[in-house]
Scaffold this active site. Sequence first.
Site, PDB file in Angstrom:
ATOM      1  N   HIS A 145      85.492 -76.863 -13.357  1.00 52.82           N
ATOM      2  CA  HIS A 145      84.785 -75.718 -12.772  1.00 52.82           C
ATOM      3  C   HIS A 145      84.744 -74.522 -13.673  1.00 52.82           C
ATOM      4  O   HIS A 145      83.745 -73.845 -13.792  1.00 52.82           O
ATOM      5  CB  HIS A 145      85.489 -75.295 -11.477  1.00 52.82           C
ATOM      6  CG  HIS A 145      85.061 -76.115 -10.331  1.00 52.82           C
ATOM      7  ND1 HIS A 145      85.952 -76.687  -9.471  1.00 52.82           N
ATOM      8  CD2 HIS A 145      83.841 -76.475  -9.927  1.00 52.82           C
ATOM      9  CE1 HIS A 145      85.289 -77.383  -8.590  1.00 52.82           C
ATOM     10  NE2 HIS A 145      84.020 -77.270  -8.838  1.00 52.82           N
ATOM     11  N   GLU A 155      76.437 -92.460 -15.042  1.00 49.08           N
ATOM     12  CA  GLU A 155      77.730 -91.910 -15.455  1.00 49.08           C
ATOM     13  C   GLU A 155      78.741 -93.007 -15.733  1.00 49.08           C
ATOM     14  O   GLU A 155      79.854 -92.729 -16.150  1.00 49.08           O
ATOM     15  CB  GLU A 155      78.296 -91.004 -14.359  1.00 49.08           C
ATOM     16  CG  GLU A 155      77.411 -89.843 -14.018  1.00 49.08           C
ATOM     17  CD  GLU A 155      78.013 -88.964 -12.950  1.00 49.08           C
ATOM     18  OE1 GLU A 155      78.594 -87.926 -13.301  1.00 49.08           O
ATOM     19  OE2 GLU A 155      77.902 -89.319 -11.757  1.00 49.08           O
ATOM     20  N   ASP A 166      81.034 -87.775 -17.580  1.00 47.63           N
ATOM     21  CA  ASP A 166      81.725 -88.948 -17.046  1.00 47.63           C
ATOM     22  C   ASP A 166      81.447 -90.188 -17.879  1.00 47.63           C
ATOM     23  O   ASP A 166      82.345 -90.989 -18.126  1.00 47.63           O
ATOM     24  CB  ASP A 166      81.306 -89.186 -15.585  1.00 47.63           C
ATOM     25  CG  ASP A 166      82.128 -88.323 -14.648  1.00 47.63           C
ATOM     26  OD1 ASP A 166      83.359 -88.288 -14.825  1.00 47.63           O
ATOM     27  OD2 ASP A 166      81.544 -87.666 -13.769  1.00 47.63           O
ATOM     28  N   CYS A 170      72.078 -84.496 -18.010  1.00 42.50           N
ATOM     29  CA  CYS A 170      72.572 -83.273 -17.375  1.00 42.50           C
ATOM     30  C   CYS A 170      74.039 -83.017 -17.683  1.00 42.50           C
ATOM     31  O   CYS A 170      74.610 -82.032 -17.233  1.00 42.50           O
ATOM     32  CB  CYS A 170      72.329 -83.294 -15.865  1.00 42.50           C
ATOM     33  SG  CYS A 170      73.239 -84.604 -15.041  1.00 42.50           S
TER      34      CYS A 170
HETATM   35  C1  PEP Z   1      78.548 -85.511 -15.797  1.00 46.99           C
HETATM   36  O1  PEP Z   1      79.438 -86.299 -15.466  1.00 46.99           O
HETATM   37  O2  PEP Z   1      78.083 -85.441 -16.956  1.00 46.99           O
HETATM   38  C2  PEP Z   1      77.967 -84.603 -14.792  1.00 46.99           C
HETATM   39  C3  PEP Z   1      76.929 -83.850 -15.062  1.00 46.99           C
HETATM   40  O3  PEP Z   1      78.620 -84.546 -13.590  1.00 46.99           O
HETATM   41  P1  PEP Z   1      79.929 -83.642 -13.355  1.00 46.99           P
HETATM   42  O4  PEP Z   1      80.238 -82.932 -14.654  1.00 46.99           O
HETATM   43  O5  PEP Z   1      79.592 -82.699 -12.265  1.00 46.99           O
HETATM   44  O6  PEP Z   1      80.922 -84.683 -13.002  1.00 46.99           O
HETATM   45 MG    MG Z   2      79.901 -86.531 -13.340  1.00 46.43          MG
END
Ligand code: PEP
Ligand code: MG
Length: 845
Positions: free
Chosen positions: A469, A706, A730, A777
């Site tokens: 976060h 992921e 991930d 993303c």
């Molecule tokens: C990721 O895993 O790259 C992703 C965008 O999801 P988060 O970082 O929220 O797990």
């Molecule tokens: Mg993720």
Amino acid sequence: MSPRDGSSATIFAPFSGILVPLDEVPDPAFAQRLAGDGIAIDPLDQRVVAPCDGRVLQVHRAGHALTLSAYGLEILIHVGLDTVKLKGKGFKARVKAGDDVRKGDELMTFDADYIATNAVSLISPVLVTNMDRVTSLRPRTGKVRAGDLLLEIGTAAAQWAQITELQRDALRSSPIVVTHEAGLHARPAAVVAAAARQFTSDVRLVKGDREANARSLVSIMALEVARGDSITIVARGEDAQEAIAGITRTLTTDLAASHGAAPAAKRPERAAAAPKAAAPSRDDGALRGVPASPGVAVGQVFQLRHDDAVLEERAADANHERRELDAAIASAHLQLEAMRTRVATEADADRAAIFAAHQELLEDPEVLDAAAQHIREGASAAFAWREAYTAQSDRLAGLANPLLAGRAADLRDVGRRVLHLLVGRDDTPHDVPSDSIIVAEDLAPSDAATVDRTRVRGFCTTMGSATSHVAILARGLGIPAVAGIDPRVLDIPNGTRVILDGDAGTLQMGPTAADEGEIAKRQAAAAQQRNAELAVAAEAAVTRDGHRVEVVANIGDEKEARQVPEVGGEGVGLLRTEFLFMERRTAPDEQEQTRAYEAIARALGPDRILVIRTLDVGGDKPLPYMPMGTEANPFLGERGVRLSLNRPEAFRAQIRAILRASKVGKVAMMFPMISTLAEWRAARQLVEEERSALGVPRIQVGIMVETSSAALMADRFAEDADFFSIGTNDLTQYTLAMDRTNPRLAAQVDALHPAVLRLIERTVAGARKHKRWVGVCGALAGDLQAVPVLVGLGIDELSVSVPIVPAVKARVRSLKLSECTETARQALDAADGAEVRALVARRHT
Ligand code: PEP
Ligand code: MG
């Protein structure tokens, strides 16, 4: 009537006065018997004496009340009404917790004039607080003199047997000399407390004229037993003899044999440890962590704490408050267990031991009893808890032994954790000075709401990682952050000047003027470049040879959504909906979710895409109101869409909210952590059912890639998924089998590793078969070194934190697709991430 003769107990007046029935007491908590049943006295003298033989359980910190234990009953004597707010003025305690008293012994004196003029009333309730033991209670009426009969109490006969047993004369060990190197400091104290809890007897450790509850880690530490000190064990109860033998063994054999190393505790995994002395730091004295958000800042330390919050002091329903406290403590246990498991699997035994010690403190009877007592007296759960843990941590902090005093910080930490859970979203604004570097154990989304962001220059946390976060928050604000830093950062005094380097992952104290000058230059150059990029941010990101790449944003709330058009964002590629669900005590209902998604869709306007990701919690991100079992490998456990599928009602509600919001914007939906076709089909089926029930038009529904399995099976997923969004954070940790939150692995968890790139290539190939689009993303999309590689691999959309949209667009405009394709080809054959970075540096300066 004798108090021990089988079924009744007699309580005598602790002072002279006029008796007032509880119904007539002008305080609803007492009048409604929320704290217990009994009688009140309007006092005619200023001295409180013991109303029977018993033991002092607690003297309230504010000195205005005390509780006695006698014959299994807990008797509260509360002098005056609302006198807690006098903060001890006007009261003098003559006894302390643990003292044995006889009827008529002086317990306390008070200044009736002072109380009468400064508090609501002098009327003083005398109550039995554990009414579950009482079958009848007959108060007297009229007037009493100290020592006169006051209450006749009937209890169940069976209980008397037990109580009589407990009242039996105490057994006492012979003196034991403590030989453990550091005395009974945290770790040995935890071992003794764990040993004491195996017995039902009341066990005390006595040193000179002081004694400690042997079940209580805090209490034992506060006894300040040093090496060579002599202590005695005193036990009362059925297994007193066994308790004395067992604890003597622990003290003389287990601890002595360990010589300060891990003692042979019955529950070694719960034994507390002293904090790690040699936490990671650099030769130059900088504390080291993980780079979480780029940039560098100079500022002053501001320690963000949650116990500064203004709390509601009183509560009407003591039972309800008690349940709330129990639930918060249970949630804190779960959180600590999850963190402990996580760091234990990272082979970070020292940090795991700290969390274990925190769990131990959560069970500490001294703290729990004090909190329970405050609640019985009408305090809210949060206020009661804060009073209880701060009293004990202040007590520890005041000890001469620095090792023990250090445990005060642990108790405050764990105390704050529970407090935070109790107050839910802490919206109390923190008075953050300008140019602050916020330092905290961890930062949650709600923290961002409690600080004035214009005054914050950077974040620095002991927990978290490059993708936690705090990283997401900082990148969203365009300021540097360091996560997973040496916990000693929490001891840096507020106002200390520091340099936070989000690129190197360090915090340096006491910068020189030359250091600051250098940083000012770096910042000015960065600002100039940023302004230039911002000036053309609205233009499309088209390569020099005419290939367009969509650049969209990752956001967590409406505020960020409003910034997207300002920085030239062409939409939102990832709305992390979990921010709406975390840091609160109940899940947002369907209406609240609908309103939130609609507001975000409106902020983006009708033409910008809004990809809403369904809830991505579980594993290391537990929700307090969604109980989950402890998992040995939380990252491989019930997280993301797996959790949602196991809670279909909540999942359907979120799906409906997203579908409803699609009426006001260009909304798409995607699922996190998909690893099998079955999961995808089950989720898609729910969407279809809810969509036809609501009668809304079809929207794009896709999956996050992921997991290696999603990437490898991309061609099959692409048969009916409308798009893919690659979550490189991930995907990298699963592909390299390296925990993304582990500071020790941070340098190696590079999403530009060719293994990850090959999975991205495979995902794009699968998508192309069915003419689906592919976005990225994860944090890799915003890594300017990675942009040529991703473009070369055929990525259609880059979804990045809001402030870096202009820089990513500028980067795309500087490239040629043909060159990027060749870079990507070579990158796939590289040996590791470092080689890929070197390749990019050579080919795309
Ligand atoms: C990721 O895993 O790259 C992703 C965008 O999801 P988060 O970082 O929220 O797990
Ligand atoms: Mg993720």
